[in-house]
Design an enzyme around this catalytic site. Structure first.
Site, PDB file in Angstrom:
ATOM      1  N   HIS A   1       1.292  -0.728   0.390  1.00 26.56           N
ATOM      2  CA  HIS A   1       0.217   0.424   0.451  1.00 26.56           C
ATOM      3  C   HIS A   1       0.945   1.580  -0.157  1.00 26.56           C
ATOM      4  CE1 HIS A   1      -2.769   2.901   1.413  1.00 26.56           C
ATOM      5  NE2 HIS A   1      -3.460   1.786   1.256  1.00 26.56           N
TER       6      HIS A   1
ATOM      7  N   ASP B   1       3.005  -3.945   8.461  1.00 26.88           N
ATOM      8  CA  ASP B   1       2.338  -3.071   7.932  1.00 26.88           C
ATOM      9  C   ASP B   1       0.540  -4.142   8.217  1.00 26.88           C
ATOM     10  OD1 ASP B   1      -0.590  -1.808   7.134  1.00 26.88           O
ATOM     11  OD2 ASP B   1       0.327  -1.796   4.952  1.00 26.88           O
TER      12      ASP B   1
ATOM     13  N   LYS C   1     -10.355   0.130  11.123  1.00 27.78           N
ATOM     14  CA  LYS C   1     -10.745  -1.231   9.557  1.00 27.78           C
ATOM     15  C   LYS C   1     -10.867  -2.596  10.331  1.00 27.78           C
ATOM     16  CE  LYS C   1      -7.788   0.475   6.431  1.00 27.78           C
ATOM     17  NZ  LYS C   1      -7.980   0.649   5.219  1.00 27.78           N
TER      18      LYS C   1
ATOM     19  N   CYS D   1      -4.681   2.633  -3.666  1.00 25.88           N
ATOM     20  CA  CYS D   1      -3.516   2.597  -3.342  1.00 25.88           C
ATOM     21  C   CYS D   1      -2.189   1.503  -3.305  1.00 25.88           C
ATOM     22  CB  CYS D   1      -3.039   3.274  -1.684  1.00 25.88           C
ATOM     23  SG  CYS D   1      -4.438   4.146  -1.396  1.00 25.88           S
TER      24      CYS D   1
HETATM   25  C1  PLP Z   1      -2.589  -2.653   3.617  1.00 27.27           C
HETATM   26  C2  PLP Z   1      -2.889  -1.291   4.077  1.00 27.27           C
HETATM   27  N1  PLP Z   1      -1.858  -0.357   4.402  1.00 27.27           N
HETATM   28  C3  PLP Z   1      -1.781   1.086   4.954  1.00 27.27           C
HETATM   29  C4  PLP Z   1      -3.208   1.526   4.556  1.00 27.27           C
HETATM   30  C5  PLP Z   1      -3.569   2.567   5.364  1.00 27.27           C
HETATM   31  O1  PLP Z   1      -4.345   2.688   6.627  1.00 27.27           O
HETATM   32  P1  PLP Z   1      -5.412   4.382   6.980  1.00 27.27           P
HETATM   33  O2  PLP Z   1      -5.328   4.532   5.668  1.00 27.27           O
HETATM   34  O3  PLP Z   1      -5.954   4.220   7.610  1.00 27.27           O
HETATM   35  O4  PLP Z   1      -3.933   4.918   7.401  1.00 27.27           O
HETATM   36  C6  PLP Z   1      -4.471   0.409   4.275  1.00 27.27           C
HETATM   37  C7  PLP Z   1      -5.827   0.957   4.073  1.00 27.27           C
HETATM   38  O5  PLP Z   1      -5.880   2.547   3.490  1.00 27.27           O
HETATM   39  C8  PLP Z   1      -4.194  -0.537   4.058  1.00 27.27           C
HETATM   40  O6  PLP Z   1      -4.989  -1.819   3.823  1.00 27.27           O
END
Ligand code: PLP
Ligand code: PLP
Lengths: 405, 133, 405, 133
Positions: free
Chosen positions: A121, A198, A224, A364
């Site tokens: 991501h 992550d 989430k 993303c």
């Molecule tokens: C694998 C992963 N990493 C990071 C994120 C970023 O999380 P957040 O937007 O809550 O900071 C997400 C979700 O968008 C994700 O699915």
């Protein structure tokens, strides 16, 4: 009783009618819905006990501080962290990854190497790009194989004595791959690299145990995992946290301050500058208690069944491509797919017409999109309240899509 | 078709969008284009490239586009190419989203609005870039 | 009707009984209480419209995005910002100050100078210390005079052609001084320094107008202005924001990403990595609407009357010292005081016995404490729902304190 | 006084706390101290300095403290100084918050607990520092 039967009435939003149909929410991977218990806990907090935390002698301040610190205990238990001082509250996964990248970043030298993966991501990629640029470090990515799993042989070839950090997702938010954390950590350890995981897509769905994973850092978001927006968690191994200078400054994280210098506070507060997300911590406690009551193993099993049903069902529809590991391999609660002749946006928009919420786009993860050779995918993700009937509806609706545009 | 009211289009996408998505008139390379730009919709990754052939006196003799894009974005790009062909540089620059929506015969929801406007902002970049020399 | 009479029933927490007495909450400066409208707005959001924002095609995603972006419009209006792109959502004042310090920090060179003041909250000091250390910059502080106001002559002597940033509080959270923002900005501009204003204690109490203040950055927290925890605002002048590379990376803030590089998104999202505090933005909108309905001028007037009553009343009690500007000078809604022979902690604890919540300690302003020659102070701060009767109760209780221990 | 039950103390602070706050027995400089430490409570800025005179064979012959501190912290520091005087270094190190609270005859609320424990952690630092050479 199936988990969805048990839980649906706990989620007020499932009463929503969207375009004349009952909402079918398959976008928990982007942000989950909240059970009533989470909203009630936050309301109760605001209506009875709100005050700022930590520096206060009065009754409300004491109650708020206690509730905030109880959230730390809840997280410690939920992720199997050896001690509560290892649980740092952040504002989300992105914030936690940024914080730790900056903090580790301060210790990097020109030519040091950071390893990420091709399926990260952006939140586990851009912070490392910024650090690499600032420090003159080298950024490398573990490639993935056709089926969306990491090429661990290639990983071995990327590791060198200069590798300082290996940062990777526990579960891919696009193709659902569950990466072998223990194995990756073992290999990174062998070259003395720090490991940053992550866990955004793992925490809501898998039983976590930091003692077993043995990674140095593990990061996730409350929103989430049935919790509120605005808060996340950074777990850090105590010895490593203790060795690091805090990356960000402010109140709460100091012991003594002069105009030109400051002395840091103890763990975990050293890494929590400013007024924390207090009500959000209270909501997170309620979310954790809700998940624990259902049982993480039972949750995994329920979501895995929905995932398999979706994956197999979609694969049978002519013109539909499903990405990621084959159905017989365990994966996270996510299925990305494409419908021939339709752009993912249009797939999502057409499904929304039927009340079905899926996400479409690059999720993303643009480097992964490039690797898959697509601009984006449509993606269904699952939570405790989703039912096999909802999946059936998705499947029949997708089957009718190619004639829709 | 320009005479039809928006309500004549049924469902999520208008007939014009469906038609232009299935059979865009101006999709493809434009060899000899002298005003070219490309941009991305950060929300989804959709990409559009606009290519214009601008005659010395400033008239756009032909316009084409390429794109990895959804139905709305593709239809919009096709309409933009339509609308600028034969126009002066100034007329093209004055083009605005309402002109495109009028042709598309569609109500676009707020979150999809960028799908409709991306081709216009790429057009502006192409005109801008070629104006400089 | 007085403002407290008009508003008290809007705040559920004022029903609280503390140690057998009705709660008297004089700690809004640390974190304010929330009117029902704020909690209801967040509940409605979670129960009807929650989804992640920006990248979503489905109905809930559209609603959530619209609500989130409406909060930006509300803030723009509330602070008189020329355009909505200048309003960046952060996680709070500390987060906003840290973000902007890091971002400006990247442009600093060895020997560049940063000017703060002796009365800063640690959140507007430590981030600059970290930046100064990292970049080899020099940190200087404008001294204060006996009455808690800035010594502007000394400020003039501190300014040099190397001054790159002047960072200061609009209103002191300890002594209540209202600093002359326009004047300071004018002098900083004369040497081409950027100005960063910590508005944490101003936003809840004063009518703000960015066009008039002309500072480059202005930062505050929602939780001190009747809004929820977990969100804050960074206003930045467009031309300056546009000239800066984003300090923190993640999703949302990019346009295109490759493994080794990325292209930044447009303003304001360029500075908002990750899933933002969505429900909190909705709550902030409701808080702003609530404040606007009452009227900021009327709020200032109400709180100023309470402040003056407190200041004058305390000053008349033998053995009580009041800090900060004299009563005839305008100040923020804060009064710090000391009771001879009692430690501030004990003052707060003894007042809490009577249901009165004040804060005690260094208030995250240790350099100022040193300047005042104390370890800490007791501090009463006010909000729209506080009444003159509550102040009277405070005064009689403080008058009885010296015999209490 | 050690025989009194906690309920005998009225209100927020016990009589022992009031008494030790008004008239601490061990407050002041200790010239010739050979084990000294000082620390701060980050929550409030309270500061306590513990000074020990440790005889060569390891017995603490005298203990004093200085501090900018509240009633609870001051009383706790005074009790700690009391309790370690005449004890061996090992006995002093084994001292724990329950020993202090027993003497203070007080229930301390969670947020004030650090007021009570700061003197103990400073004691530990003093013993630690002096143990090394
Ligand atoms: C694998 C992963 N990493 C990071 C994120 C970023 O999380 P957040 O937007 O809550 O900071 C997400 C979700 O968008 C994700 O699915
Ligand atoms: C003047 C001032 N600056 C900064 C802050 C920090 O705000 P926050 O804790 O919401 O980040 C505060 C409040 O604690 C404050 O009063």
């Amino acid at each position: 009783m199936r988990l969805d039967e048990l839980t649906r009435s706990d989620f007020p939003i499932l009463q929503r009618i969207v375009n004349g149909r009952p909402l079918v929410y398959f976008d928990s991977g982007a942000s989950s819905q909240k059970p009533r218990a989470v909203l009630e806990a936050m309301n109760r907090y605001y209506e009875r006990s709100h005050a700022n935390v930590h520096r206060s002698i009065h009754t409300l301040g004491e109650e708020a501080t206690e509730l905030y610190e109880l959230a730390r205990d809840a997280v410690q238990r939920f992720i199997g962290a050896p001690s509560r001082e290892e649980v740092v509250f952040t504002r989300g996964t992105t914030d936690g990854l940024g914080l730790i990248a900056e903090t580790i970043g301060r210790t990097l030298r020109r030519g040091d190497e950071i390893v990420v993966t091709e399926l990260e991501h952006h939140s586990n990629l851009i912070p490392w790009q910024l650090v690499a640029r600032d420090r003159g470090a080298v950024l490398k990515a573990i490639p993935i194989r056709e089926d969306g799993t990491l090429d661990l042989d290639a990983f071995d070839r990327l590791l060198t004595p200069r590798t300082r950090v290996v940062a990777f997702a526990h579960v891919s938010n696009v193709v659902g791959t569950i990466n072998p954390v223990i194995e990756i950590v073992r290999r990174a350890r062998a070259v003395n690299a720090l490991t940053v995981v992550d866990g955004a897509q793992a925490a809501p769905h898998l039983r976590l145990d930091m003692s077993a994973l043995e990674c140095d850092f593990y990061v996730f978001s409350a929103h989430k995992m049935l919790g509120p927006t605005g808060i996340g968690v950074l777990y850090g191994r105590r010895a490593v946290l203790e060795s690091l200078e805090p990356g960000r400054g402010g109140s709460e994280m100091i012991k003594e301050v002069w105009i030109d210098r400051a002395q840091w506070n103890d763990l975990p507060w050293r890494f929590e500058p400013g007024t924390p997300p207090i009500a959000e911590a209270v909501g997170l406690t309620a979310a954790i208690e809700y998940l624990e009551k259902l049982g993480m193993d039972r949750i995994s099993e329920h979501e895995r069944a929905l995932t398999r049903q979706t994956q197999e069902g979609l694969a049978r529809i002519p013109g539909v491509t499903v990405y990621g590991p084959p159905a017989n391999v365990e994966r996270g609660a996510v299925v990305s797919f494409a419908v021939e002749g339709l752009h993912p946006h249009d797939v999502a928009a057409l499904l929304d017409e039927e009340g079905i919420a899926v996400r479409a786009g690059h999720h993303c993860a643009m480097p992964l999109m490039r690797r898959l050779g697509v601009v984006g995918t449509s993606r269904a993700t699952f939570s405790v309240f989703n039912s096999p009937d909802e999946v059936s509806l998705l499947l029949t609706t997708v089957a009718g899509l190619r004639s829709a545009l | 078709m320009t005479g039809a009211t928006p309500s004549a289009s049924s469902g999520l996408y208008s007939d014009v969008i469906r038609d232009r998505w299935r059979r865009p008139r101006h999709r493809g390379e434009l060899p000899g284009a002298n005003a070219v730009a490309e941009d991305v919709n950060p929300l989804c990754g959709d990409r559009v490239r606009m290519m214009l052939a601008v005659a010395p006196e400033g008239r756009i003799t032909e316009a084409r586009f390429l794109g990895d894009s959804c139905a709305i974005c593709t239809a919009s790009a096709d309409v933009v190419a339509d609308l600028v062909s034969g126009r002066s540089r100034g007329e093209a620059a004055a083009l605005d989203v309402s002109d495109v929506l009028a042709v598309l015969q569609a109500e676009i929801r707020p979150t999809r609005m960028r799908c409709a406007t991306l081709p216009l902002s790429v057009l502006a970049q192409a005109l801008d870039g070629s104006a400089k020399p």
